[in-house]
Scaffold this motif. Structure first.
Motif, mmCIF file in Angstrom:
data_model
loop_
_atom_site.group_PDB
_atom_site.id
_atom_site.type_symbol
_atom_site.label_atom_id
_atom_site.label_comp_id
_atom_site.label_asym_id
_atom_site.label_seq_id
_atom_site.Cartn_x
_atom_site.Cartn_y
_atom_site.Cartn_z
ATOM 1 N N GLU A 141 119.927 -37.417 -3.870
ATOM 2 C CA GLU A 141 118.888 -38.032 -4.835
ATOM 3 C C GLU A 141 117.508 -37.982 -4.204
ATOM 4 O OE1 GLU A 141 117.627 -42.793 -6.013
ATOM 5 O OE2 GLU A 141 119.490 -42.324 -5.284
ATOM 6 N N ARG A 145 114.251 -35.791 -5.603
ATOM 7 C CA ARG A 145 112.717 -36.326 -5.651
ATOM 8 C C ARG A 145 111.804 -35.227 -5.029
ATOM 9 N NH1 ARG A 145 115.137 -41.337 -4.279
ATOM 10 N NH2 ARG A 145 114.530 -41.149 -2.267
ATOM 11 N N ASP A 149 109.077 -33.411 -6.970
ATOM 12 C CA ASP A 149 107.532 -33.503 -6.629
ATOM 13 C C ASP A 149 106.958 -32.134 -6.508
ATOM 14 O OD1 ASP A 149 107.598 -36.331 -6.861
ATOM 15 O OD2 ASP A 149 107.836 -36.481 -4.629
#
Length: 321
Positions: A141, A145, A149
Motif C-alpha cells: 500500500e 501511494r 504520486d
C-alpha cells in the motif's frame, strides 16, 4: 550518460549486432524534459509488457498490482503475482513471459536523474543483486501511494515537479534497499557476477572497488592491468583494494563477468558458440569452451540446451531499439 534519452522515433545510432537483444532508450517528449517517466503499464506503451528479450540504457522499477506470469531477468525467471516490487538495471536482459492480467506501475529513469543523491547508484546496484521482492500488505500500500504520486507528478508537471520526483525516488530506493539488506537470506543467483556488499555512503563518490566493478560489468574483455590503467592506479593497489572490498581478486571478478556475459548470450541469442566466444574476448573457441566449463561446470552447448527450453530466443529482426 550519453544517448540514454531521446525524442520519440529517434533511431538508435549504434543498433545491436545481429543476434544481440535490442537496446531501448528512454523516449522523452522534447528537449529539456526530465529524464524520468512513471505510470501504469498501459500508459507507458506496449514495450512495457514486451515478451521479447531486450535491454535498457535506463533503470526500471516495477510495482505489480495484479496478474501472473514470469519475469525473466538475465538468467533468472521470477514468478509474477500481486504485491511485488522489482528493479531492472541498465544493460540487463529481461522480458515478460506467459503474462495474464499483468497490471501495475512503472518508474523509468536514467542515472543522470540521481544527481541529487549519488549514493542511490550504489544502492540500486545492491538492490539489483536481489532484483525481485514480495511485499507485505502495508509495504504494498505504501509503495503504491509513492508510485501513484510519481505518476501524477509526471502527468501534471507542476512547478517544482522535478525536485519532488527526485525526492520521492530517493525515498523509494532507500526503502527498497532495506528489503535487500545484507543478512536477509537473499544471495546472488547462479553465475551472477559478484557485486559489492557495502554501497558507498550517500553523497560520496564511488570507491575504487566500486569503479572497478562497473568496469568489470561492461561487455569489454579488459585485463586487470588495463582496468588499473583506466582507473589511474597500479595493478597491485587495485588488487589489494578490490580483494578487501569484495573478498575476490580483480582477475576472478573479470572471469566471472565474462562467464556471465557468455551465459546471457547463450541463453538469449542463437549466436554460434564461436561468435559468443568472440563477443566475450576469446579468439580460440576451444579455449573459450574450456574456460566456460571451468567457470560454470558445463559446456556451452549443454548450457544452451538447458536454458533455451525455458527462455525465449532473440529474433534479430524483432523490436527495434
Amino acid at each position: 550518460m550519453r544517448n540514454t534519452t531521446v525524442v520519440p522515433g529517434t533511431p538508435c545510432p549504434a543498433p545491436p549486432r545481429p543476434g544481440e537483444p535490442p537496446l531501448h532508450r528512454l523516449e522523452l517528449a522534447g528537449p529539456g524534459t526530465v529524464p524520468f517517466a512513471a505510470g501504469p503499464f498501459d500508459e507507458l506503451g506496449p514495450l512495457s509488457r514486451s515478451d521479447r528479450p531486450h535491454r535498457h540504457t535506463f533503470y526500471e522499477i516495477v510495482h505489480i498490482d495484479a496478474g501472473s506470469g514470469t519475469h525473466v531477468v538475465d538468467l533468472a525467471g521470477h514468478p509474477v503475482r500481486p504485491r511485488q516490487l522489482a528493479v531492472v538495471l541498465p544493460g540487463q536482459v529481461h522480458c515478460w513471459r506467459d503474462q495474464r492480467g499483468l497490471d501495475g506501475t512503472l518508474a523509468l529513469f536514467t542515472e543522470d536523474f540521481l544527481v541529487d543523491h549519488p549514493g542511490d547508484r550504489a544502492l540500486l546496484r545492491r538492490i539489483g543483486a536481489s532484483c525481485w521482492f514480495d511485499l507485505s500488505a502495508a509495504e504494498h500500500e505504501r509503495t503504491g501511494r509513492m508510485m501513484a504520486d510519481m505518476a501524477a507528478e509526471c502527468r501534471q508537471r507542476a512547478p517544482g515537479h522535478e525536485s519532488v520526483l527526485r525526492a520521492l525516488l530517493h525515498v523509494l530506493v532507500v526503502r527498497m534497499a532495506r528489503l535487500a539488506a545484507p543478512g536477509d537470506g537473499r544471495a546472488d543467483g547462479p553465475g551472477e557476477p559478484a557485486r559489492l556488499r557495502a554501497p558507498a555512503a550517500a553523497g560520496t563518490p564511488p570507491t575504487l572497488a566500486e569503479a572497478f566493478v562497473r568496469l568489470a560489468a561492461r561487455p569489454v574483455a579488459w585485463s586487470v592491468r588495463e582496468c588499473a590503467e583506466r582507473l589511474g592506479v597500479t595493478p597491485g593497489h587495485l588488487t589489494r583494494t578490490v580483494r578487501a572490498a569484495t573478498g575476490r581478486s580483480p582477475g576472478r571478478l573479470l572471469n566471472e563477468a565474462r562467464a556471465y556475459r557468455a551465459q546471457c548470450l547463450l541463453a538469449h541469442t542463437e549466436l554460434p558458440v564461436r561468435q559468443v566466444a568472440a563477443r566475450v574476448g576469446f579468439a580460440d573457441p576451444a579455449y573459450f569452451c574450456r574456460f566456460f566449463r571451468r567457470e560454470t561446470g558445463t559446456s556451452p552447448g549443454e548450457f544452451r540446451k538447458h536454458h533455451s527450453s525455458r527462455l525465449p530466443s532473440i529474433d534479430p529482426g524483432g523490436t527495434p531499439a
